[in-house]
Design a protein around this motif. Structure first.
Motif, PDB file in Angstrom:
ATOM      1  N   GLN A  52       0.635  -1.087  -0.037  1.00 37.54           N
ATOM      2  CA  GLN A  52      -0.043   0.275  -0.692  1.00 37.54           C
ATOM      3  C   GLN A  52       0.906   1.051   0.217  1.00 37.54           C
ATOM      4  O   GLN A  52       0.618   1.954  -1.196  1.00 37.54           O
ATOM      5  N   LYS A  53       2.054   1.197   0.947  1.00 38.29           N
ATOM      6  CA  LYS A  53       3.219   2.336   1.284  1.00 38.29           C
ATOM      7  C   LYS A  53       3.955   2.593  -0.714  1.00 38.29           C
ATOM      8  O   LYS A  53       3.392   3.649  -1.041  1.00 38.29           O
ATOM      9  N   ASP A  54       4.049   1.094  -1.199  1.00 33.54           N
ATOM     10  CA  ASP A  54       4.921   0.865  -2.583  1.00 33.54           C
ATOM     11  C   ASP A  54       3.882   2.263  -3.581  1.00 33.54           C
ATOM     12  O   ASP A  54       3.573   2.931  -4.116  1.00 33.54           O
ATOM     13  N   ALA A  59       1.677   6.152  -7.137  1.00 36.61           N
ATOM     14  CA  ALA A  59       0.534   6.593  -7.772  1.00 36.61           C
ATOM     15  C   ALA A  59       0.641   8.514  -7.857  1.00 36.61           C
ATOM     16  O   ALA A  59       0.056   9.147  -8.311  1.00 36.61           O
ATOM     17  N   THR A  60       0.929   9.019  -6.164  1.00 36.30           N
ATOM     18  CA  THR A  60       1.375  10.555  -6.172  1.00 36.30           C
ATOM     19  C   THR A  60       2.223  10.771  -6.763  1.00 36.30           C
ATOM     20  O   THR A  60       2.878  12.027  -6.845  1.00 36.30           O
ATOM     21  N   GLY A  61       3.749  10.311  -6.881  1.00 36.81           N
ATOM     22  CA  GLY A  61       4.801  10.487  -6.824  1.00 36.81           C
ATOM     23  C   GLY A  61       5.423  11.231  -6.217  1.00 36.81           C
ATOM     24  O   GLY A  61       6.780  11.701  -5.592  1.00 36.81           O
ATOM     25  N   VAL A  62       5.002  10.861  -4.620  1.00 37.37           N
ATOM     26  CA  VAL A  62       5.297  11.012  -3.120  1.00 37.37           C
ATOM     27  C   VAL A  62       6.232  10.407  -2.599  1.00 37.37           C
ATOM     28  O   VAL A  62       5.501   9.330  -2.703  1.00 37.37           O
TER      29      VAL A  62
END
Length: 73
Positions: A52-54, A59-62
């Motif tokens: 989930q973190k990956d 997805a956000t680029g953050v």
């Protein structure tokens, strides 16, 4: 895979035992399966958390925030 092999061995062993030991074996078997299921649930939960973190980072680029006190190896 190891759990499956142990289950087969326990099954063959129990088929040769008398009735009183079958009851004890059934209790042991149920506990054994519950233990393996619990361990599996914990492992899957940590894997999903990491995924989930990956996914969020991709997805956000953050980039995912990391603990600066964490030892990197």
């Amino acid at each position: 895979m190891v759990a499956g092999a142990l289950e087969i061995l326990i099954g063959f062993w129990s088929s040769q035992q008398v009735i009183s030991s079958r009851a004890a074996l059934l209790i042991f078997y149920v506990g054994f399966l519950a233990l393996f299921r619990g361990i599996t649930e914990i492992v899957v939960a940590f894997e999903l958390r990491g995924a989930q973190k990956d996914h969020f980072a991709a997805a956000t680029g953050v980039p995912a925030q990391r603990d600066p006190n964490q030892i990197l190896s």
